[in-house]
Write a protein that holds these residues in place. Structure first.
Motif, mmCIF file in Angstrom:
data_model
loop_
_atom_site.group_PDB
_atom_site.id
_atom_site.type_symbol
_atom_site.label_atom_id
_atom_site.label_comp_id
_atom_site.label_asym_id
_atom_site.label_seq_id
_atom_site.Cartn_x
_atom_site.Cartn_y
_atom_site.Cartn_z
ATOM 1 N N ALA A 223 30.532 42.117 -4.112
ATOM 2 C CA ALA A 223 29.538 42.353 -5.162
ATOM 3 C C ALA A 223 28.108 42.406 -4.637
ATOM 4 O O ALA A 223 27.301 43.193 -5.118
ATOM 5 C CB ALA A 223 29.663 41.288 -6.245
ATOM 6 N N THR A 224 27.768 41.586 -3.675
ATOM 7 C CA THR A 224 26.379 41.525 -3.218
ATOM 8 C C THR A 224 26.158 42.175 -1.862
ATOM 9 O O THR A 224 25.024 42.290 -1.417
ATOM 10 C CB THR A 224 25.914 40.060 -3.122
ATOM 11 O OG1 THR A 224 26.673 39.411 -2.091
ATOM 12 C CG2 THR A 224 26.086 39.328 -4.441
ATOM 13 N N GLY A 225 27.247 42.581 -1.200
ATOM 14 C CA GLY A 225 27.104 43.143 0.144
ATOM 15 C C GLY A 225 27.127 42.077 1.215
ATOM 16 O O GLY A 225 27.074 42.386 2.401
ATOM 17 N N THR A 226 27.191 40.805 0.801
ATOM 18 C CA THR A 226 27.228 39.705 1.777
ATOM 19 C C THR A 226 28.297 38.675 1.439
ATOM 20 O O THR A 226 28.246 37.548 1.932
ATOM 21 C CB THR A 226 25.860 38.985 1.849
ATOM 22 O OG1 THR A 226 25.549 38.479 0.547
ATOM 23 C CG2 THR A 226 24.771 39.920 2.337
ATOM 24 N N ASN A 227 29.259 39.055 0.594
ATOM 25 C CA ASN A 227 30.319 38.103 0.231
ATOM 26 C C ASN A 227 31.660 38.821 0.086
ATOM 27 O O ASN A 227 32.323 38.723 -0.928
ATOM 28 C CB ASN A 227 29.966 37.340 -1.047
ATOM 29 C CG ASN A 227 29.887 38.237 -2.266
ATOM 30 O OD1 ASN A 227 29.760 39.445 -2.147
ATOM 31 N ND2 ASN A 227 29.985 37.642 -3.430
ATOM 32 N N LEU B 185 40.045 45.007 1.657
ATOM 33 C CA LEU B 185 38.813 44.543 1.023
ATOM 34 C C LEU B 185 38.975 44.715 -0.483
ATOM 35 O O LEU B 185 39.202 45.827 -0.969
ATOM 36 C CB LEU B 185 37.617 45.360 1.517
ATOM 37 C CG LEU B 185 36.268 45.055 0.850
ATOM 38 C CD1 LEU B 185 35.792 43.657 1.230
ATOM 39 C CD2 LEU B 185 35.238 46.100 1.246
ATOM 40 N N THR B 186 38.898 43.617 -1.236
ATOM 41 C CA THR B 186 39.072 43.703 -2.686
ATOM 42 C C THR B 186 37.752 43.616 -3.443
ATOM 43 O O THR B 186 37.730 43.832 -4.650
ATOM 44 C CB THR B 186 40.025 42.601 -3.189
ATOM 45 O OG1 THR B 186 39.492 41.327 -2.836
ATOM 46 C CG2 THR B 186 41.407 42.771 -2.581
ATOM 47 N N GLY B 187 36.681 43.311 -2.752
ATOM 48 C CA GLY B 187 35.386 43.282 -3.424
ATOM 49 C C GLY B 187 34.285 42.787 -2.515
ATOM 50 O O GLY B 187 34.522 42.126 -1.507
ATOM 51 N N ASN C 52 31.408 39.398 6.440
ATOM 52 C CA ASN C 52 31.047 39.352 5.023
ATOM 53 C C ASN C 52 30.322 40.611 4.550
ATOM 54 O O ASN C 52 30.017 40.743 3.379
ATOM 55 C CB ASN C 52 30.180 38.126 4.737
ATOM 56 C CG ASN C 52 28.805 38.229 5.376
ATOM 57 O OD1 ASN C 52 28.522 39.132 6.145
ATOM 58 N ND2 ASN C 52 27.948 37.279 5.069
ATOM 59 N N ASP C 53 30.056 41.558 5.437
ATOM 60 C CA ASP C 53 29.180 42.677 5.100
ATOM 61 C C ASP C 53 29.865 44.029 4.955
ATOM 62 O O ASP C 53 29.206 45.050 4.797
ATOM 63 C CB ASP C 53 28.059 42.782 6.142
ATOM 64 C CG ASP C 53 28.584 42.934 7.563
ATOM 65 O OD1 ASP C 53 29.808 42.806 7.784
ATOM 66 O OD2 ASP C 53 27.759 43.180 8.465
ATOM 67 N N ILE C 54 31.188 44.074 4.967
ATOM 68 C CA ILE C 54 31.882 45.347 4.771
ATOM 69 C C ILE C 54 31.881 45.661 3.277
ATOM 70 O O ILE C 54 32.177 44.814 2.449
ATOM 71 C CB ILE C 54 33.323 45.295 5.316
ATOM 72 C CG1 ILE C 54 33.303 45.055 6.833
ATOM 73 C CG2 ILE C 54 34.068 46.586 4.999
ATOM 74 C CD1 ILE C 54 34.685 44.883 7.449
ATOM 75 N N THR C 55 31.534 46.893 2.935
ATOM 76 C CA THR C 55 31.496 47.310 1.529
ATOM 77 C C THR C 55 32.306 48.592 1.367
ATOM 78 O O THR C 55 32.746 49.190 2.348
ATOM 79 C CB THR C 55 30.051 47.551 1.061
ATOM 80 O OG1 THR C 55 29.465 48.554 1.894
ATOM 81 C CG2 THR C 55 29.223 46.279 1.127
ATOM 82 N N ALA D 119 30.586 45.367 9.293
ATOM 83 C CA ALA D 119 30.021 46.652 8.872
ATOM 84 C C ALA D 119 29.686 47.544 10.067
ATOM 85 O O ALA D 119 29.814 48.762 9.972
ATOM 86 C CB ALA D 119 28.785 46.434 8.003
ATOM 87 N N ALA D 120 29.307 46.962 11.168
ATOM 88 C CA ALA D 120 28.915 47.752 12.337
ATOM 89 C C ALA D 120 30.083 48.523 12.939
ATOM 90 O O ALA D 120 29.897 49.614 13.487
ATOM 91 C CB ALA D 120 28.286 46.836 13.392
ATOM 92 N N ASN D 121 31.301 47.980 12.847
ATOM 93 C CA ASN D 121 32.437 48.662 13.458
ATOM 94 C C ASN D 121 33.576 48.955 12.473
ATOM 95 O O ASN D 121 34.662 49.366 12.870
ATOM 96 C CB ASN D 121 32.971 47.867 14.650
ATOM 97 C CG ASN D 121 33.481 46.491 14.270
ATOM 98 O OD1 ASN D 121 33.562 46.137 13.099
ATOM 99 N ND2 ASN D 121 33.814 45.697 15.273
ATOM 100 N N ALA D 122 33.328 48.740 11.183
ATOM 101 C CA ALA D 122 34.384 48.911 10.173
ATOM 102 C C ALA D 122 34.964 50.323 10.170
ATOM 103 O O ALA D 122 36.173 50.489 9.969
ATOM 104 C CB ALA D 122 33.846 48.558 8.788
ATOM 105 N N ALA D 123 34.144 51.331 10.408
ATOM 106 C CA ALA D 123 34.641 52.710 10.397
ATOM 107 C C ALA D 123 35.710 52.923 11.469
ATOM 108 O O ALA D 123 36.632 53.720 11.283
ATOM 109 C CB ALA D 123 33.496 53.687 10.593
ATOM 110 N N THR D 124 35.625 52.203 12.562
ATOM 111 C CA THR D 124 36.618 52.321 13.630
ATOM 112 C C THR D 124 37.982 51.826 13.182
ATOM 113 O O THR D 124 39.010 52.391 13.548
ATOM 114 C CB THR D 124 36.158 51.506 14.863
ATOM 115 O OG1 THR D 124 34.895 52.020 15.297
ATOM 116 C CG2 THR D 124 37.167 51.594 16.000
#
Length: 184
Positions: free
Chosen positions: A169-173, A165-167, A117-120, A92-97
């Motif tokens: 649900a909890t932000g950590t899986n 990324l296909t899903g 596990n934290d990319i949403t 999540a910290a660098n996903a935008a890149t």
């Protein structure tokens, strides 16, 4: 054939008068009014149908413009990201890149890219093996990387794979799908 009840054929009936020019003009005016009313009704129905079609077309144009805006926003930079290292974690910290971008791996030794596990939201990346080092794509703790063949390494130089990324649900899986030319 009997003519008893028909006034036109009775011998002592009063003569039937021919219509006068005024009678003809009144009848023509009435017919013209009916024709005009019918034309006005047809025109109103056509206008209503045209308005409906126009509003549907306008809605489709708006939707298409929204899609164009989204694509333009997501695809503002097609310049490959060149990665010469051997280990990279995308989270999540660098996903935008890396979101929507092509990552060119140029190392001559094995490369491992781990997806956190934290990319949403919406996320995808393209990974290319542009060096001799094969690229292993893996999921970090709590995440899942799926591939129908259960293969998670690029086949060789020149190969491009996608990770979507296909899903999450909890932000950590986070669950990812790996597609492309992969091998053992």
């Amino acid at each position: 054939m009997t003519y008893q009840n028909n006034p036109l054929f009775q011998p002592n009936s009063p003569p039937v008068a021919a219509p006068t020019p005024a009678d003809i003009a009144v009848a023509e005016a009435r017919q013209a009014a009916l024709d005009a009313q019918s034309a006005a009704t047809d025109a109103a129905e056509s206008k209503d149908a045209a308005d409906l079609v126009a509003s549907q077309v306008a809605a489709q144009i708006d939707a298409a413009e929204d899609i164009v805006d989204e694509v333009e926003a997501a695809a503002t930079d097609f310049t490959p990201i060149v990665f010469a290292g051997t280990s990279l974690t995308i989270n999540a910290a660098n996903a935008a890149t890396y979101n929507g971008r092509y990552l060119s791996c140029t190392a001559s030794s094995a490369v491992t890219i781990t997806y956190g596990n934290d990319i949403t939201g919406s996320f995808f990346s393209l990974i290319g093996q542009d060096g001799s080092g094969r690229v292993t794509l893996s999921a970090g703790s709590g995440a899942t990387m799926r591939n129908a063949q259960l293969l998670f390494k690029t086949r060789g130089t020149g190969v491009i794979v996608s990770v979507v990324l296909t899903g999450n649900a909890t932000g950590t899986n986070a669950v990812y799908s790996l597609n492309g030319d992969v091998a053992v």
